[in-house]
Structure formats: structure tokens, C-alpha cells
Motif scaffolding. Structure first.
Motif, short mmCIF file in Angstrom:
data_model
loop_
_atom_site.label_atom_id
_atom_site.label_comp_id
_atom_site.label_asym_id
_atom_site.label_seq_id
_atom_site.Cartn_x
_atom_site.Cartn_y
_atom_site.Cartn_z
N HIS A 30 0.81 -1.22 0.00
CA HIS A 30 0.00 0.00 0.00
C HIS A 30 0.84 1.27 0.00
CE1 HIS A 30 -2.96 -2.97 1.80
NE2 HIS A 30 -3.55 -2.54 0.71
N TRP A 31 0.12 2.38 -0.18
CA TRP A 31 0.76 3.70 -0.16
C TRP A 31 0.68 4.32 1.22
CZ3 TRP A 31 3.56 5.45 -4.09
CH2 TRP A 31 3.34 4.89 -5.37
N ASN A 32 1.71 5.07 1.57
CA ASN A 32 1.70 5.88 2.79
C ASN A 32 2.07 7.31 2.45
OD1 ASN A 32 1.84 3.10 3.95
ND2 ASN A 32 1.91 4.28 5.86
N LEU A 33 1.62 8.23 3.27
CA LEU A 33 1.92 9.65 3.06
C LEU A 33 2.66 10.18 4.29
CD1 LEU A 33 -1.64 10.89 1.91
CD2 LEU A 33 0.10 9.77 0.52
N LEU A 34 3.65 11.01 4.06
CA LEU A 34 4.33 11.71 5.15
C LEU A 34 3.94 13.18 5.10
CD1 LEU A 34 8.08 10.58 5.35
CD2 LEU A 34 6.24 10.08 6.95
N ASP A 35 3.71 13.78 6.28
CA ASP A 35 3.41 15.21 6.27
C ASP A 35 4.61 16.02 6.79
OD1 ASP A 35 3.34 15.47 9.11
OD2 ASP A 35 1.25 14.80 9.15
N ALA A 36 4.49 17.33 6.68
CA ALA A 36 5.60 18.23 7.01
C ALA A 36 6.00 18.16 8.48
CB ALA A 36 5.22 19.67 6.65
N ASP A 37 5.09 17.66 9.33
CA ASP A 37 5.40 17.54 10.75
C ASP A 37 5.92 16.15 11.12
OD1 ASP A 37 4.52 20.17 11.17
OD2 ASP A 37 2.44 19.49 11.32
N GLY A 38 6.19 15.34 10.09
CA GLY A 38 6.71 14.00 10.35
C GLY A 38 5.64 12.95 10.59
N GLY A 39 4.38 13.34 10.48
CA GLY A 39 3.28 12.38 10.67
C GLY A 39 3.17 11.42 9.49
N ASN A 40 2.77 10.18 9.78
CA ASN A 40 2.63 9.16 8.74
C ASN A 40 1.14 8.82 8.59
OD1 ASN A 40 2.70 6.84 7.15
ND2 ASN A 40 4.61 6.13 8.05
#
Length: 328
Positions: A137-147
Motif C-alpha cells: 500500500h501507499w503511505n503519506l508523510l506530512d511536514a510535521d513528520g506524521g505518517n
């Protein structure tokens, strides 16, 4: 457990794709770096009422979009705007009547995307910086390091430059997006306690730092206590003054407005400026959508077509159609 589809961006393209996917029975989750939906269809709430700082109006030419706009109208989200239009060229202001039907969101432009968003699951204030593939599957990372994840597919509905940065997993798509140049636009709003002495409600401007101006309160459903105006600078002027402080931008464009009206213009009782870094594509493209069905990555947005609201909607529709087809 059903793995949802991630959609990055809640402008018209992202929301339209999300709606179509949800209507077809797929779970979706939306992300947006802003505090609210709309992208360039958003409106700014201010002391002078709601101001449409981005898209000023939209037109509908494609039969499918005409039907959608009629649906928006019957739901009370959109209305025809019939401004007294002018052209300004070589220092001359002349009436510019035309047959074009123009639409606006009511009571503000963002009403449309707010209604489309409705109850869709969304995370605002979340800037996605990386899209990567796990085992399945796909995962996304955000600018605050959240997954965030897992997701079965990812639909990227952001301006081209932002999409390019998220397409590391699909070099071909990344290079197509990277080839799309987008122009900036400085937008300012001015409010006057006394209405300006002009019948003009919209104006296409040439030979000036300005490109367009509109009497915001002439649009249906707007608050009319103050005489509010939205002015857009040309791409060339905006590029040349990209990092000018907002006060200086307001002063410059207010001056250009006074020149156009040939009048000593009062100081505004209220003003604000907004810089759209990716206001519109420099030229039209015919991608419709960028897709790698095997990977499960889809990219849509107004820049995939005409740069117009209609282009954004059609591109989002096409992304959803391709994804649904792939899942059948």
C-alpha cells in the motif's frame, strides 16, 4: 478492512474526484495544507465581508459541466453573475458587452467546494511532503513528520510544482508535471466607505500592471455595506514583484486602479493582499489526467487541461473514472 483512497488537495479537482469515487462505493480520505477547502476557489473572510480573492467567476462549455453547474444552482451554491463589463486599453475605458454566461459561488465562491466537501473525511492544515509505497500500500508523510496510511491508491490534486515533488515513485509522471509552468498572480482587495463613482462591475485590463478587476459586491448574495473591489495583477507584473511587501503591492495596484478611473481615489477603509504562487498554467495542456494505473497513482487539476474551473472539474472526473475502471 477496506483500504481507503488518499486524495491530496481539496480544490475543485480533488473534491470532484472524491465525490465520484465515494458515489461509486469507494472509501476516500482527503488532505489539504490549508485551513479550509477550495484552493483557488476559496474566499477570504474579512472585516469587509467575504472576498473572492482567487477565481473570479467560471464558465461552463462542456455539456457534463453545464449539467453539474445547473445542479449547483438548484442547490443554491451557485448563481449567474451579470456584471456591467468594461475593457481598458490604451488609456480608454469602453463598455464590453458579451453573451458569455458567468457563474459564481453564493454567497461566496467557496460555498461550492464547502458543499462538495460536505461530510467527506478530511485533514486540514496537513501538508503532505512525500508519497511512498510500502509492501502493498501507499503511505503519506506530512511536514510535521506524521505518517498517514495505508492507502490503496493516491490521487494528487495540487498545482503542478507541488505534484512534481510528490511523484518520486513515478518518474514519468513527475517529468510531465515538471514540464508545466505555472504563473503567479498578486490579488488585492480594497473596500471603500462611499461607493466609487463608476458603473463598472468588472473590467479586462490591458497596458497596466492590472489584468482584471471586479466589484465584489456586485456578485449575487454578497454583503453590500462597503464598496468592495478585487484587483488581479498581470502574471508579468506579479513575477517581477513576487517578493514585494504586501503594503507596497497594495499601494502600486491601488495607484493603477486610480489611473484607470482617471480620478483621485479615496484611501480605502480596508485593504488586503494575497499572493497566488501557482495561479494558472502558462499554457493549456491536454493531459486530462496523468496516471500510472499499475502503481495506483493519479494526478489531476486545472493545469491538466485549460487552467479553468471547468478544466479542474473535468480533470477530477477523468481521474475518478480511470481509477474506478481500473478497480472493476
Amino acid at each position: 478492512m477496506t483500504v481507503p483512497i488518499a486524495i491530496i488537495g481539496t480544490g475543485i479537482a480533488g473534491l470532484c474526484a472524491a465525490r465520484a469515487l465515494q458515489d461509486a462505493g469507494h472509501a476516500v480520505k482527503l488532505f489539504d495544507k490549508s485551513r479550509g477547502s477550495g484552493g483557488r476557489m476559496s474566499s477570504k473572510r474579512s472585516d469587509a465581508g467575504a472576498l473572492d480573492m482567487g477565481a473570479q467567476y467560471f464558465t461552463a462549455r462542456d455539456r457534463r459541466f453545464v449539467n453539474e453547474v445547473q445542479r449547483w444552482q438548484s442547490n443554491g451554491w451557485a448563481e449567474q453573475w451579470k456584471p456591467q463589463l468594461y475593457n481598458f486599453k490604451s488609456g480608454q475605458l469602453t463598455p464590453s458587452p458579451d453573451e458569455q454566461i458567468r457563474w459564481v459561488g453564493t454567497p461566496r465562491m467557496s460555498a461550492i467546494t464547502r458543499a462538495l466537501l460536505d461530510d467527506l473525511p478530511v485533514e486540514f492544515g496537513c501538508r503532505i511532503t512525500e508519497v511512498f509505497q510500502g509492501k502493498q500500500h501507499w503511505n503519506l508523510l506530512d511536514a510535521d513528520g506524521g505518517n498517514h496510511g495505508p492507502f490503496s491508491h493516491v490521487v494528487i490534486a495540487t498545482p503542478a510544482a507541488q505534484a512534481t515533488a510528490l511523484l518520486a515513485a513515478a518518474p514519468k509522471l513527475a517529468s510531465a508535471a515538471a514540464g508545466v509552468k505555472m504563473d503567479p498572480t498578486w490579488a488585492i482587495a480594497l473596500a471603500f466607505d462611499q461607493p466609487l463613482d463608476t458603473p463598472m462591475e468588472g473590467c479586462f485590463v490591458q497596458d497596466s500592471p492590472l489584468d482584471w478587476l471586479a466589484r465584489n459586491r456586485s456578485k449575487p448574495g454578497r454583503d453590500t455595506t462597503l464598496d468592495t473591489w478585487v484587483l488581479h495583477a498581470t502574471s508579468a507584473w506579479s513575477k517581477a514583484h513576487l517578493d514585494l511587501p504586501k503594503e507596497a503591492v497594495i499601494e502600486h495596484l491601488h495607484g493603477a486602479f486610480a489611473e484607470l478611473l482617471h480620478s483621485a481615489m479615496p484611501a480605502p477603509s480596508f485593504s488586503l493582499a494575497h499572493r497566488w504562487l501557482y495561479a494558472r498554467p502558462s499554457s493549456a495542456h491536454e493531459f486530462g489526467v496523468l496516471a500510472d494505473a499499475d502503481l495506483g497513482l493519479y494526478v489531476c487539476g486545472d493545469w491538466c487541461l485549460s487552467g479553468r474551473v471547468e478544466g479542474a472539474w473535468l480533470s477530477g472526473q477523468e481521474a475518478a473514472r480511470r481509477l474506478i475502471e481500473h478497480l472493476q
